[in-house]
Design a protein around this motif. Sequence first.
Motif, PDB file in Angstrom:
ATOM      1  N   SER A   1       0.828  -1.205   0.000  1.00  0.00           N
ATOM      2  CA  SER A   1       0.000   0.000   0.000  1.00  0.00           C
ATOM      3  C   SER A   1       0.863   1.256   0.000  1.00  0.00           C
ATOM      4  CB  SER A   1      -0.912   0.012   1.232  1.00  0.00           C
ATOM      5  OG  SER A   1      -0.147   0.276   2.400  1.00  0.00           O
ATOM      6  N   ASP A   2       0.270   2.349  -0.462  1.00  0.00           N
ATOM      7  CA  ASP A   2       0.983   3.626  -0.446  1.00  0.00           C
ATOM      8  C   ASP A   2       1.389   4.004   0.976  1.00  0.00           C
ATOM      9  OD1 ASP A   2       0.784   3.877  -3.180  1.00  0.00           O
ATOM     10  OD2 ASP A   2      -0.969   5.182  -3.111  1.00  0.00           O
ATOM     11  N   GLY A   3       0.528   3.727   1.950  1.00  0.00           N
ATOM     12  CA  GLY A   3       0.852   4.027   3.349  1.00  0.00           C
ATOM     13  C   GLY A   3       2.042   3.228   3.839  1.00  0.00           C
ATOM     14  N   PHE A   4       2.115   1.950   3.444  1.00  0.00           N
ATOM     15  CA  PHE A   4       3.234   1.102   3.843  1.00  0.00           C
ATOM     16  C   PHE A   4       4.526   1.613   3.217  1.00  0.00           C
ATOM     17  CE2 PHE A   4       6.059  -2.544   3.338  1.00  0.00           C
ATOM     18  CZ  PHE A   4       6.074  -3.059   4.623  1.00  0.00           C
ATOM     19  N   LEU A   5       4.473   1.981   1.944  1.00  0.00           N
ATOM     20  CA  LEU A   5       5.662   2.496   1.266  1.00  0.00           C
ATOM     21  C   LEU A   5       6.108   3.820   1.868  1.00  0.00           C
ATOM     22  CD1 LEU A   5       4.702   1.589  -2.399  1.00  0.00           C
ATOM     23  CD2 LEU A   5       6.432   0.476  -0.963  1.00  0.00           C
ATOM     24  N   GLN A   6       5.164   4.677   2.230  1.00  0.00           N
ATOM     25  CA  GLN A   6       5.496   5.956   2.865  1.00  0.00           C
ATOM     26  C   GLN A   6       6.151   5.714   4.221  1.00  0.00           C
ATOM     27  OE1 GLN A   6       5.490   9.048   1.601  1.00  0.00           O
ATOM     28  NE2 GLN A   6       6.389   9.758   3.517  1.00  0.00           N
ATOM     29  N   GLU A   7       5.619   4.750   4.976  1.00  0.00           N
ATOM     30  CA  GLU A   7       6.229   4.429   6.269  1.00  0.00           C
ATOM     31  C   GLU A   7       7.658   3.927   6.076  1.00  0.00           C
ATOM     32  OE1 GLU A   7       5.492   1.705  10.254  1.00  0.00           O
ATOM     33  OE2 GLU A   7       4.002   1.645   8.653  1.00  0.00           O
ATOM     34  N   GLY A   8       7.889   3.134   5.042  1.00  0.00           N
ATOM     35  CA  GLY A   8       9.242   2.664   4.753  1.00  0.00           C
ATOM     36  C   GLY A   8      10.175   3.814   4.435  1.00  0.00           C
ATOM     37  N   TYR A   9       9.680   4.795   3.694  1.00  0.00           N
ATOM     38  CA  TYR A   9      10.494   5.962   3.364  1.00  0.00           C
ATOM     39  C   TYR A   9      10.819   6.765   4.627  1.00  0.00           C
ATOM     40  CZ  TYR A   9      12.157  10.089   0.915  1.00  0.00           C
ATOM     41  OH  TYR A   9      12.942  11.133   0.470  1.00  0.00           O
ATOM     42  N   GLU A  10       9.848   6.893   5.504  1.00  0.00           N
ATOM     43  CA  GLU A  10      10.086   7.603   6.765  1.00  0.00           C
ATOM     44  C   GLU A  10      11.083   6.852   7.654  1.00  0.00           C
ATOM     45  OE1 GLU A  10       6.078   8.159   8.179  1.00  0.00           O
ATOM     46  OE2 GLU A  10       5.645   9.601   6.570  1.00  0.00           O
ATOM     47  N   LEU A  11      11.014   5.527   7.654  1.00  0.00           N
ATOM     48  CA  LEU A  11      12.015   4.742   8.389  1.00  0.00           C
ATOM     49  C   LEU A  11      13.402   4.956   7.777  1.00  0.00           C
ATOM     50  CD1 LEU A  11       9.967   1.469   8.915  1.00  0.00           C
ATOM     51  CD2 LEU A  11      10.842   2.954  10.744  1.00  0.00           C
ATOM     52  N   ALA A  12      13.470   5.002   6.461  1.00  0.00           N
ATOM     53  CA  ALA A  12      14.752   5.244   5.787  1.00  0.00           C
ATOM     54  C   ALA A  12      15.323   6.609   6.169  1.00  0.00           C
ATOM     55  CB  ALA A  12      14.580   5.139   4.274  1.00  0.00           C
ATOM     56  N   GLN A  13      14.460   7.612   6.317  1.00  0.00           N
ATOM     57  CA  GLN A  13      14.923   8.926   6.752  1.00  0.00           C
ATOM     58  C   GLN A  13      15.520   8.843   8.161  1.00  0.00           C
ATOM     59  OE1 GLN A  13      11.121  10.872   5.949  1.00  0.00           O
ATOM     60  NE2 GLN A  13      12.162  12.195   4.474  1.00  0.00           N
ATOM     61  N   ARG A  14      14.930   8.033   9.010  1.00  0.00           N
ATOM     62  CA  ARG A  14      15.476   7.853  10.363  1.00  0.00           C
ATOM     63  C   ARG A  14      16.820   7.126  10.311  1.00  0.00           C
ATOM     64  NH1 ARG A  14      10.878   5.031  13.657  1.00  0.00           N
ATOM     65  NH2 ARG A  14      12.553   4.947  15.211  1.00  0.00           N
ATOM     66  N   VAL A  15      16.936   6.132   9.422  1.00  0.00           N
ATOM     67  CA  VAL A  15      18.226   5.441   9.235  1.00  0.00           C
ATOM     68  C   VAL A  15      19.267   6.456   8.794  1.00  0.00           C
ATOM     69  CG1 VAL A  15      19.456   3.741   7.821  1.00  0.00           C
ATOM     70  CG2 VAL A  15      17.190   3.187   8.740  1.00  0.00           C
ATOM     71  N   ARG A  16      18.921   7.277   7.809  1.00  0.00           N
ATOM     72  CA  ARG A  16      19.849   8.310   7.316  1.00  0.00           C
ATOM     73  C   ARG A  16      20.300   9.217   8.457  1.00  0.00           C
ATOM     74  NH1 ARG A  16      23.782   9.161   4.437  1.00  0.00           N
ATOM     75  NH2 ARG A  16      24.317   9.202   6.599  1.00  0.00           N
ATOM     76  N   ALA A  17      19.381   9.607   9.323  1.00  0.00           N
ATOM     77  CA  ALA A  17      19.702  10.524  10.419  1.00  0.00           C
ATOM     78  C   ALA A  17      20.628   9.892  11.450  1.00  0.00           C
ATOM     79  CB  ALA A  17      18.416  11.000  11.093  1.00  0.00           C
ATOM     80  N   GLU A  18      20.583   8.579  11.595  1.00  0.00           N
ATOM     81  CA  GLU A  18      21.402   7.916  12.612  1.00  0.00           C
ATOM     82  C   GLU A  18      22.781   7.498  12.111  1.00  0.00           C
ATOM     83  OE1 GLU A  18      19.679   4.846  15.011  1.00  0.00           O
ATOM     84  OE2 GLU A  18      17.900   6.034  15.486  1.00  0.00           O
ATOM     85  N   LEU A  19      22.980   7.452  10.808  1.00  0.00           N
ATOM     86  CA  LEU A  19      24.271   7.007  10.272  1.00  0.00           C
ATOM     87  C   LEU A  19      25.161   8.192   9.936  1.00  0.00           C
ATOM     88  CD1 LEU A  19      23.176   4.088   7.912  1.00  0.00           C
ATOM     89  CD2 LEU A  19      24.319   3.909  10.146  1.00  0.00           C
ATOM     90  N   PRO A  20      26.477   7.997  10.027  1.00  0.00           N
ATOM     91  CA  PRO A  20      27.410   9.065   9.653  1.00  0.00           C
ATOM     92  C   PRO A  20      27.274   9.438   8.176  1.00  0.00           C
ATOM     93  CG  PRO A  20      28.546   7.329  10.867  1.00  0.00           C
ATOM     94  CD  PRO A  20      27.170   6.816  10.553  1.00  0.00           C
ATOM     95  N   ALA A  21      27.770  10.614   7.838  1.00  0.00           N
ATOM     96  CA  ALA A  21      27.644  11.167   6.487  1.00  0.00           C
ATOM     97  C   ALA A  21      28.245  10.264   5.412  1.00  0.00           C
ATOM     98  CB  ALA A  21      28.285  12.550   6.433  1.00  0.00           C
ATOM     99  N   GLU A  22      29.275   9.472   5.753  1.00  0.00           N
ATOM    100  CA  GLU A  22      29.911   8.623   4.738  1.00  0.00           C
ATOM    101  C   GLU A  22      28.974   7.548   4.184  1.00  0.00           C
ATOM    102  OE1 GLU A  22      32.967   5.692   5.659  1.00  0.00           O
ATOM    103  OE2 GLU A  22      32.261   5.568   7.706  1.00  0.00           O
TER     104      GLU A  22
END
Length: 119
Positions: free
Chosen positions: A78-99
């Motif tokens: 579903s679009d909602g599931f895919l959006q939630e995955g994208y939001e989780l990916a944003q959280r992953v990005r925020a927790e990992l170093p820039a490299e």
Amino acid sequence: MKSLKIDLEVEDPNEPPAIDVHYEWTQFALWMSGKYGYGNLDGHEIGLSAELVQDLCEWGDRADAVFPADDPASFELSDGFLQEGYELAQRVRAELPAEWVVTAWNPVLGSNVELSLES
């Protein structure tokens, strides 16, 4: 940005470490490539917070619970599931170093994108 202790062997020091966040039946949501080789991870191996690891696992588990193993071609996320995955990916990005290179499916654009630290 916090300093992470990563206990993975460096396999290709000339490549940046990379993570793609996406759903695949019965697998973890994180797909690693680059510096530390290839692997499917839950996230603790690369120093993600326990809360984020749990949220990623629960996200995949919800889809696994309704995945039609006898007719996989009929399954649509579903679009909602895919959006939630994208939001989780944003959280992953925020927790990992820039490299780290972090990619995920952006349901608004309808394509896989690289997430910036500011996303």
